[in-house]
Design a protein around this motif. Structure first.
Motif, mmCIF file in Angstrom:
data_model
loop_
_atom_site.group_PDB
_atom_site.id
_atom_site.type_symbol
_atom_site.label_atom_id
_atom_site.label_comp_id
_atom_site.label_asym_id
_atom_site.label_seq_id
_atom_site.Cartn_x
_atom_site.Cartn_y
_atom_site.Cartn_z
ATOM 1 N N ARG A 169 6.679 20.473 -1.360
ATOM 2 C CA ARG A 169 7.555 19.652 -2.446
ATOM 3 C C ARG A 169 7.047 18.578 -2.370
ATOM 4 N NH1 ARG A 169 10.345 15.198 -3.195
ATOM 5 N NH2 ARG A 169 10.443 15.108 -0.466
ATOM 6 N N ARG A 170 6.470 17.716 -1.511
ATOM 7 C CA ARG A 170 5.654 16.851 -1.189
ATOM 8 C C ARG A 170 4.392 16.595 -1.808
ATOM 9 N NH1 ARG A 170 5.155 13.132 5.012
ATOM 10 N NH2 ARG A 170 6.678 12.724 3.673
ATOM 11 N N LEU A 171 3.567 17.358 -1.013
ATOM 12 C CA LEU A 171 1.958 17.832 -1.834
ATOM 13 C C LEU A 171 2.209 17.366 -2.678
ATOM 14 C CD1 LEU A 171 0.747 19.885 0.979
ATOM 15 C CD2 LEU A 171 0.171 17.667 0.996
ATOM 16 N N ASP A 190 0.621 -1.328 0.152
ATOM 17 C CA ASP A 190 0.161 0.226 -0.031
ATOM 18 C C ASP A 190 0.804 1.002 0.088
ATOM 19 O OD1 ASP A 190 0.833 0.026 2.244
ATOM 20 O OD2 ASP A 190 -0.604 0.360 3.433
ATOM 21 N N HIS A 191 2.144 1.578 -0.231
ATOM 22 C CA HIS A 191 2.924 2.279 -0.677
ATOM 23 C C HIS A 191 2.696 3.112 -2.187
ATOM 24 C CE1 HIS A 191 6.429 1.869 2.629
ATOM 25 N NE2 HIS A 191 5.394 0.133 1.989
ATOM 26 N N HIS A 192 2.485 4.109 -1.917
ATOM 27 C CA HIS A 192 2.271 5.722 -2.739
ATOM 28 C C HIS A 192 3.373 5.172 -4.133
ATOM 29 C CE1 HIS A 192 1.741 9.088 -4.896
ATOM 30 N NE2 HIS A 192 0.704 10.001 -3.876
ATOM 31 N N PRO A 193 2.674 5.682 -5.135
ATOM 32 C CA PRO A 193 3.473 5.082 -6.423
ATOM 33 C C PRO A 193 4.899 5.591 -6.685
ATOM 34 C CG PRO A 193 1.521 5.557 -7.269
ATOM 35 C CD PRO A 193 1.408 5.507 -5.737
ATOM 36 N N THR A 194 4.871 7.140 -6.201
ATOM 37 C CA THR A 194 5.915 8.040 -6.452
ATOM 38 C C THR A 194 6.311 8.749 -5.321
ATOM 39 O OG1 THR A 194 3.816 9.831 -7.233
ATOM 40 C CG2 THR A 194 4.796 8.275 -8.628
ATOM 41 N N VAL A 195 5.802 8.686 -4.051
ATOM 42 C CA VAL A 195 6.008 9.661 -3.166
ATOM 43 C C VAL A 195 6.872 8.596 -2.376
ATOM 44 C CG1 VAL A 195 5.903 11.819 -1.366
ATOM 45 C CG2 VAL A 195 4.384 11.432 -3.844
ATOM 46 N N ALA A 196 7.697 8.965 -1.734
ATOM 47 C CA ALA A 196 8.420 7.711 -1.005
ATOM 48 C C ALA A 196 7.650 8.274 0.469
ATOM 49 C CB ALA A 196 9.995 7.758 0.000
ATOM 50 N N GLU A 256 3.908 16.841 -5.530
ATOM 51 C CA GLU A 256 4.632 15.195 -5.471
ATOM 52 C C GLU A 256 3.023 14.551 -6.167
ATOM 53 O OE1 GLU A 256 7.152 14.583 -7.195
ATOM 54 O OE2 GLU A 256 7.741 16.549 -7.446
ATOM 55 N N ALA A 257 2.795 14.327 -4.838
ATOM 56 C CA ALA A 257 1.782 13.510 -4.294
ATOM 57 C C ALA A 257 0.039 14.015 -5.469
ATOM 58 C CB ALA A 257 0.901 13.877 -3.027
ATOM 59 N N ALA A 258 0.359 15.218 -6.082
ATOM 60 C CA ALA A 258 -0.737 15.899 -6.423
ATOM 61 C C ALA A 258 -1.184 15.310 -7.449
ATOM 62 C CB ALA A 258 -1.168 17.152 -6.421
ATOM 63 N N LYS A 259 0.549 15.493 -8.192
ATOM 64 C CA LYS A 259 0.066 14.642 -9.496
ATOM 65 C C LYS A 259 -0.284 14.186 -9.992
ATOM 66 C CE LYS A 259 5.034 17.618 -10.674
ATOM 67 N NZ LYS A 259 6.309 17.544 -10.525
ATOM 68 N N ASP A 260 0.084 12.709 -8.635
ATOM 69 C CA ASP A 260 -0.515 11.015 -9.542
ATOM 70 C C ASP A 260 -2.437 11.309 -9.711
ATOM 71 O OD1 ASP A 260 -0.515 8.288 -9.670
ATOM 72 O OD2 ASP A 260 -1.534 8.263 -7.950
ATOM 73 N N ARG A 310 -11.096 3.472 0.033
ATOM 74 C CA ARG A 310 -10.182 2.854 0.531
ATOM 75 C C ARG A 310 -8.665 2.580 0.890
ATOM 76 N NH1 ARG A 310 -12.967 -1.196 4.326
ATOM 77 N NH2 ARG A 310 -15.085 0.054 4.842
ATOM 78 N N HIS A 311 -8.599 2.204 -0.345
ATOM 79 C CA HIS A 311 -7.668 2.074 -0.729
ATOM 80 C C HIS A 311 -7.321 3.349 -2.066
ATOM 81 C CE1 HIS A 311 -8.911 -1.949 0.659
ATOM 82 N NE2 HIS A 311 -7.990 -1.501 1.476
ATOM 83 N N ARG A 312 -7.655 4.238 -2.486
ATOM 84 C CA ARG A 312 -7.532 5.023 -2.705
ATOM 85 C C ARG A 312 -7.229 6.234 -2.551
ATOM 86 N NH1 ARG A 312 -12.816 4.836 -7.062
ATOM 87 N NH2 ARG A 312 -11.373 6.814 -8.136
ATOM 88 N N VAL A 313 -7.450 6.723 -1.550
ATOM 89 C CA VAL A 313 -7.238 7.805 -0.739
ATOM 90 C C VAL A 313 -5.982 8.324 -0.264
ATOM 91 C CG1 VAL A 313 -7.908 9.616 1.137
ATOM 92 C CG2 VAL A 313 -9.977 8.657 -0.487
ATOM 93 N N VAL A 314 -5.308 9.361 -0.105
ATOM 94 C CA VAL A 314 -3.569 8.644 0.670
ATOM 95 C C VAL A 314 -4.192 9.921 1.151
ATOM 96 C CG1 VAL A 314 -1.367 9.934 0.647
ATOM 97 C CG2 VAL A 314 -3.069 8.091 -1.458
ATOM 98 N N GLU A 315 -4.223 10.124 2.880
ATOM 99 C CA GLU A 315 -4.564 11.226 3.754
ATOM 100 C C GLU A 315 -2.837 11.874 4.240
ATOM 101 O OE1 GLU A 315 -6.510 11.386 8.315
ATOM 102 O OE2 GLU A 315 -5.955 9.488 7.008
ATOM 103 N N HIS A 316 -3.065 13.354 3.784
ATOM 104 C CA HIS A 316 -2.228 14.073 4.621
ATOM 105 C C HIS A 316 -2.430 14.518 6.047
ATOM 106 C CE1 HIS A 316 0.074 13.776 0.667
ATOM 107 N NE2 HIS A 316 -0.931 13.490 0.293
ATOM 108 N N ARG A 317 -1.859 14.505 6.651
ATOM 109 C CA ARG A 317 -2.224 15.140 8.263
ATOM 110 C C ARG A 317 -0.855 16.400 8.746
ATOM 111 N NH1 ARG A 317 -5.476 13.469 12.659
ATOM 112 N NH2 ARG A 317 -5.781 11.590 10.944
ATOM 113 N N ALA A 318 -2.009 17.602 8.728
ATOM 114 C CA ALA A 318 -0.817 18.634 9.296
ATOM 115 C C ALA A 318 -1.683 18.591 10.944
ATOM 116 C CB ALA A 318 -1.082 19.618 8.538
ATOM 117 N N SER A 319 -0.138 18.537 11.518
ATOM 118 C CA SER A 319 -1.135 19.140 13.226
ATOM 119 C C SER A 319 -1.766 21.003 13.513
ATOM 120 C CB SER A 319 0.631 19.106 13.444
ATOM 121 O OG SER A 319 1.859 20.228 13.221
ATOM 122 N N PRO A 320 -1.999 20.692 14.264
ATOM 123 C CA PRO A 320 -2.539 21.596 14.389
ATOM 124 C C PRO A 320 -1.215 23.369 14.542
ATOM 125 C CG PRO A 320 -2.680 20.520 16.339
ATOM 126 C CD PRO A 320 -2.184 20.288 15.722
#
Length: 392
Positions: A156-158, A131-137, A160-164, A195-205
């Protein structure tokens, strides 16, 4: 299952697609073992491992592995799915996989996820690394992915992730530090088909300003304590950042109803086919091998129909060619026929009525024109000039 060219330009409503990376050893063995278990339990009707062009030429490391499976979603809707494991060449971080599934009617997100029919949901560590992202380590499905502390690295991470565009990228901001239930991934609360198509990026307060600065290039903003869906690449025509922004996401273990509604609207958009998805869809439709006897009979009937249409077209073309050849022969014969004495040449040419009439007239004028005669002189006239020598 539609085969029209229009469906190949946009993502069909009948399609479910996802891709990722498997970081463990022998991913083809994991898929093969999982499909056997699914067939024994009745979750799928059958599966196959068809040969692909070039398989075996350069070894297992250089040839893709393809798996096919079919099942009945909801007990009545036939689903065909194709999993492709791409070669590891140039991919030391793992094996990329692509999964496309197409149903006989529009996809229902409450149906079982095709990913869990090809991959195991848990178990041994070597089975859970798919279940690893195809392009973002460092980014995975089914888990909370904390954003980096450095703002530039976060941007940079966001980006790269949005390109996929195969994935649905969700950015969630924590209004306050959550408890143990709030630290669980939201994927477990989503419908099975999401469930297996959504990548959840979490930002702290404390990352509220930093994450919105990082999202500025993408044209979206996340509300404080809320969430936003990143625009895919290419973006749909009807995409609006305000339509897919959720003001409040309660990280207390309760079902995120507003977020699920935004996700459903997002995946229902008429989206252009992401890069690589068009080829995967074509392979699923055009190179499908796992057929029932009825489907094989129907395929042979369609093949006979295509052969008959091709034969009819060839016959029509042959008749037209023969007709054109006969007309050309007639025109050539009319051209070679000498004109009757005393009849103007133009009248003889008009008598033929062939398509080469204009060309024939040109040749006739060249044929009967006096060559070598000077302008204003008549052949046979004397140079001395006199009344007796002048023509009448």
């Amino acid at each position: 299952m539609s085969n029209s060219a229009t469906d190949r330009d946009t993502v069909p409503e009948t399609l479910w697609a996802a891709r990722g990376r498997h970081t463990g050893p022998a991913p083809e063995e994991v898929v093969r073992r999982t499909l056997r278990r699914r067939k024994e339990s009745g979750d799928i009707d059958d599966f196959a491992e068809p040969a692909v062009p070039g398989d075996g030429d350069g070894g297992e490391e250089s040839a893709p592995h393809v798996f096919e499976a079919r099942w009945r979603a909801g007990g009545a809707v036939t689903v065909r799915a194709r999993m492709t494991l791409l070669p590891r060449t140039g991919r030391p971080e793992g094996c990329e996989w692509r999964l496309v599934a197409e149903a006989e009617r529009p996809w229902d997100e409450s149906w079982p996820s095709p990913a869990t029919l090809f991959w195991p949901e848990g178990g041994a560590p070597q089975d859970s690394g798919w279940d690893h992202h195809p392009t973002v380590a460092g980014v995975r499905f089914r888990q909370v992915n904390p954003l980096p502390a450095d703002d530039k690295e976060m941007r940079r991470r966001l980006r790269e992730a949005a390109k996929d565009a195969w994935c649905v990228n969700l950015v969630v901001h924590e209004a306050m530090t959550p408890d143990e239930r709030g630290r669980l991934p939201l994927a477990g609360l989503l419908p099975a088909g999401l469930r297996h198509r959504v990548v959840e990026h979490r930002a702290s307060p404390q990352q509220f300003r930093g994450v919105n600065w990082a999202l500025k290039d993408l044209g979206v903003q996340v509300p404080r304590g809320g969430a936003v869906l990143l625009p895919p690449d290419p973006a749909p025509k009807d995409y609006g950042s305000g339509d897919f922004s959720v003001r409040s996401v309660f990280l207390d273990g309760s079902e995120p109803t507003e977020l699920v509604g935004a996700l459903r609207r997002f995946v229902a958009l008429s989206r252009p086919l992401p890069r690589g998805l068009g080829e995967a869809l074509t392979e699923l439709r055009d190179h499908w091998t796992l057929m029932t006897l009825q489907e094989e009979l129907e395929r042979e009937r369609q093949r006979v129909t295509r052969y008959a249409e091709a034969l009819e077209a060839m016959t029509t073309s042959r008749d037209l060619y023969r007709q054109a050849a006969e007309e050309a022969h007639e025109a050539l014969a009319a051209y070679r026929e000498p004109a009757p004495a005393g009849l103007p040449q133009q009248r003889a040419d008009a008598r033929t009525g062939s398509p080469l009439q204009q060309l024939t007239r040109t040749f006739e004028r060249l044929r009967f024109s006096p060559k070598g005669a000077k302008s204003g002189s008549v052949p046979g006239a004397s140079s001395g000039g006199g009344e007796a020598d002048r023509p009448e």
